[in-house]
Write an enzyme that holds these catalytic residues in place. Structure first.
Site, PDB file in Angstrom:
ATOM      1  N   CYS A   1      -3.691  10.745   0.934  1.00 19.61           N
ATOM      2  CA  CYS A   1      -2.899   9.525   0.705  1.00 19.61           C
ATOM      3  C   CYS A   1      -1.473   9.856   0.278  1.00 19.61           C
ATOM      4  O   CYS A   1      -0.526   9.603   1.004  1.00 19.61           O
ATOM      5  CB  CYS A   1      -3.575   8.675  -0.358  1.00 19.61           C
ATOM      6  SG  CYS A   1      -5.277   8.320   0.063  1.00 19.61           S
TER       7      CYS A   1
ATOM      8  N   LYS B   1       0.832  -1.210   0.000  1.00 22.18           N
ATOM      9  CA  LYS B   1       0.000   0.000   0.000  1.00 22.18           C
ATOM     10  C   LYS B   1       0.869   1.265   0.000  1.00 22.18           C
ATOM     11  O   LYS B   1       0.629   2.209  -0.761  1.00 22.18           O
ATOM     12  CB  LYS B   1      -0.914  -0.013   1.233  1.00 22.18           C
ATOM     13  CG  LYS B   1      -1.605   1.287   1.539  1.00 22.18           C
ATOM     14  CD  LYS B   1      -2.701   1.599   0.553  1.00 22.18           C
ATOM     15  CE  LYS B   1      -3.269   2.985   0.776  1.00 22.18           C
ATOM     16  NZ  LYS B   1      -4.435   3.257  -0.032  1.00 22.18           N
TER      17      LYS B   1
HETATM   18  N1  SAJ Z   1      -1.278  14.784  -8.897  1.00 20.03           N
HETATM   19  C1  SAJ Z   1      -0.382  15.517  -9.656  1.00 20.03           C
HETATM   20  N2  SAJ Z   1       0.042  14.988 -10.832  1.00 20.03           N
HETATM   21  C2  SAJ Z   1      -0.395  13.773 -11.285  1.00 20.03           C
HETATM   22  C3  SAJ Z   1      -1.294  13.027 -10.510  1.00 20.03           C
HETATM   23  C4  SAJ Z   1      -1.728  13.569  -9.308  1.00 20.03           C
HETATM   24  O1  SAJ Z   1       0.044  16.615  -9.274  1.00 20.03           O
HETATM   25  O2  SAJ Z   1       0.028  13.379 -12.360  1.00 20.03           O
HETATM   26  C5  SAJ Z   1      -1.738  15.316  -7.614  1.00 20.03           C
HETATM   27  C6  SAJ Z   1      -3.250  15.525  -7.571  1.00 20.03           C
HETATM   28  O3  SAJ Z   1      -3.614  16.752  -8.106  1.00 20.03           O
HETATM   29  C7  SAJ Z   1      -3.522  15.413  -6.091  1.00 20.03           C
HETATM   30  C8  SAJ Z   1      -2.492  14.386  -5.608  1.00 20.03           C
HETATM   31  O4  SAJ Z   1      -1.491  14.337  -6.614  1.00 20.03           O
HETATM   32  O5  SAJ Z   1      -3.288  16.637  -5.445  1.00 20.03           O
HETATM   33  C9  SAJ Z   1      -3.036  13.001  -5.378  1.00 20.03           C
HETATM   34  O6  SAJ Z   1      -3.891  12.611  -6.446  1.00 20.03           O
HETATM   35  P1  SAJ Z   1      -4.038  11.096  -6.963  1.00 20.03           P
HETATM   36  O7  SAJ Z   1      -5.099  11.096  -7.992  1.00 20.03           O
HETATM   37  O8  SAJ Z   1      -2.739  10.581  -7.378  1.00 20.03           O
HETATM   38  O9  SAJ Z   1      -4.415  10.261  -5.701  1.00 20.03           O
HETATM   39  P2  SAJ Z   1      -5.590  10.211  -4.600  1.00 20.03           P
HETATM   40  O10 SAJ Z   1      -5.001  10.697  -3.330  1.00 20.03           O
HETATM   41  O11 SAJ Z   1      -6.839  10.827  -5.052  1.00 20.03           O
HETATM   42  O12 SAJ Z   1      -5.821   8.623  -4.543  1.00 20.03           O
HETATM   43  C10 SAJ Z   1      -4.715   7.788  -4.400  1.00 20.03           C
HETATM   44  C11 SAJ Z   1      -4.880   6.680  -5.409  1.00 20.03           C
HETATM   45  N3  SAJ Z   1      -3.634   5.998  -5.524  1.00 20.03           N
HETATM   46  C12 SAJ Z   1      -3.128   5.653  -6.713  1.00 20.03           C
HETATM   47  O13 SAJ Z   1      -3.598   5.995  -7.783  1.00 20.03           O
HETATM   48  C13 SAJ Z   1      -1.926   4.791  -6.604  1.00 20.03           C
HETATM   49  C14 SAJ Z   1      -5.922   5.682  -4.988  1.00 20.03           C
HETATM   50  O14 SAJ Z   1      -5.920   4.553  -5.835  1.00 20.03           O
HETATM   51  C15 SAJ Z   1      -5.637   5.219  -3.558  1.00 20.03           C
HETATM   52  O15 SAJ Z   1      -6.604   4.345  -3.096  1.00 20.03           O
HETATM   53  C16 SAJ Z   1      -5.676   6.423  -2.670  1.00 20.03           C
HETATM   54  O16 SAJ Z   1      -4.625   7.306  -3.100  1.00 20.03           O
HETATM   55  C17 SAJ Z   1      -5.450   5.965  -1.261  1.00 20.03           C
HETATM   56  O17 SAJ Z   1      -6.443   5.823  -0.522  1.00 20.03           O
HETATM   57  O18 SAJ Z   1      -4.317   5.648  -0.894  1.00 20.03           O
END
Ligand code: SAJ
Length: 434
Positions: A268, A214
């Protein structure tokens, strides 16, 4: 009494409530335990207090079937443990002010379970925790019952990895990792979750491996985004369009750079890497790359301020006294959630520099915007400010055209608008990496 079908779920949040509803809709009798009385009342009326596609229907059918009931903790929590054989822990594990995991809710829940634990029970942890938590914290508390883990009762760890806005689909289709204190615990947990998911169930060696999986996933994303953010900042200094360069680099079959932005938010990615750092340091090791990635991502709001200061200077203005309008405060596009949002740091720095900060968001409540320290405004007002900063990549902002922007400056921290469209508009357009 046949208790085999009875599950007690501790925590009815973003993951706990859908999990409880899915089990209830699959014939299990589920008792959900939560702290918030208002939330409990809503759930028991068949109403979801959480805004997530598909969840309202799921909660309604679960409650109407009589298979899901919610209670507050304390006496009810202990009763729920006594009346069920499966106890699932999905409580929050936030970070404290010194970036360490706050395991208070996990510990308290284990104490409750320990008081009612019986031979043959299975305790499952889903909360995100530092590596070793099940072995070193969860099991010792549960064994205060006088029973022995792996002999008298089972323990398994299976993290939820569903993404907000697509939680129900991902919960029922994503691969699920499960590790146990022994093979029997792992197998029992696998059989149980197979009832609510079509996804592949992957059994790993032990509890700590499942905990590690995780943390690796979110740490990978955080470090990947940090790399993109660093590349973006260097490209800005060289006059290279980082978005163009990253997009093209990603055509390489083995490259998958993420998108640079104003910082990494949510509950996360901004937190989980610190759990690895914490455990490594406790064991006398260093998590250098992971710490550096966090520093880069946490520094992005300051970088946005630098772009803003430079651009205002170019327009013979200064931050002090300027009206700054933020488009979006949510931590990412198309969600309402503003936890750990980069907008928070941006607003704080801007106010320290005596700017007047206004913000709008089509998803986040006005009270939340106020709590972040900005004054709520509508989009038209925002687009008239001395400087507009697009913070969140909501779909609603993808169609912003130069003629809609009355402000002389637009800083687009997410690559959802094309600088070419603003070229002859008279608006100074800046973005991260461009
Ligand atoms: N972000 C960027 N650039 C990117 C992708 C995301 O700057 O290319 C930023 C987003 O804007 C945001 C942050 O990162 O501020 C997190 O966004 P995210 O979409 O990566 O993740 P979360 O927090 O919404 O959800 C994640 C997911 N993890 C993965 O995709 C590996 C989800 O599957 C998990 O279940 C969740 O964390 C969790 O509960 O851990």
């Amino acid at each position: 009494m046949n208790n085999l079908n009875k599950i007690a779920i501790f925590g009815l949040g973003y993951i706990g409530l859908p999990t409880a509803s899915l089990f209830a809709n699959n014939g299990f009798q589920v008792v959900g335990i939560a702290k918030d009385k208002e939330k409990i009342n809503l759930i028991n009326r068949g109403i979801s207090p959480i805004d997530e596609p598909g969840l309202s229907k799921l909660v309604k059918t679960a409650v109407e079937s009589g298979n899901l009931r919610a209670f507050d903790n304390g006496h009810n929590g202990l009763e729920a443990v006594k009346n069920s054989v499966i106890h699932i822990i999905i409580v929050p594990t936030p970070m404290d002010e010194i970036n360490r995991a706050d395991l208070t809710a996990v510990k308290e829940t284990c104490e409750t379970i320990s008081k009612g634990l019986k031979k043959g029970d299975l305790v499952i942890v889903e909360s995100t925790v530092p590596q070793g938590t099940c072995d070193n914290i969860v099991i010792p508390i549960l064994e205060e019952s006088g029973l022995k883990a792996g002999e008298d009762f089972g323990v398994a760890y299976t993290p939820e990895r569903a993404i907000p806005n697509n939680t129900i689909y991902e919960m029922t289709h994503n691969a699920r990792v499960i590790g146990g204190v022994d093979k029997d615990s792992t197998n029992k947990a696998a059989d149980l979750y197979q009832k609510i998911t079509d996804g592949k169930i992957i059994k790993v060696k032990n509890l700590i491996t499942a905990e590690t999986v995780k943390l690796i996933e979110n740490t990978y994303r955080d470090a990947n985004i940090a790399l993109s953010n660093e590349i973006a900042m260097i490209c800005e200094g060289l006059g290279v369009d980082a978005i163009e360069a990253i997009t093209v680099a990603n055509y390489h079959p083995r490259v998958n750079l993420h998108i640079p932005g104003p910082g990494v938010g949510g509950h996360c990615l901004a937190i989980d890497p610190y759990f690895i750092v914490e455990t490594a340091e406790e064991k006398g090791m260093k998590a250098q790359l992971i710490s550096t990635a966090r520093n880069i991502n946490e520094g992005m709001p300051n970088h946005v301020i630098k772009i803003l200061t430079d651009t205002l200077q170019e327009a013979d203005q200064e931050i002090k006294g300027a009206d700054i309008g933020l488009l979006g405060v949510a931590y990412k596009g198309n969600v309402a959630d503003a936890r750990e949002t980069p907008a928070k740091a941006l607003i704080k720095i801007l106010k320290e520099k005596d700017a007047k900060v206004y913000a709008t968001d089509p998803h986040t409540a006005q009270e939340e915007i106020k709590a972040l320290g900005a004054e709520p405004a509508d989009m038209e007002q925002i687009l008239k400010c001395d400087c507009v900063v697009l913070v969140t990549d909501h779909d609603e902002y993808k169609d912003i055209k130069p003629e809609m922007v009355k402000s002389p400056i637009l800083i687009c921290t997410r690559p959802i608008l094309d600088p070419e469209d603003f070229k002859d508009s008279g608006i100074i357009f800046r973005g991260i990496g461009r």
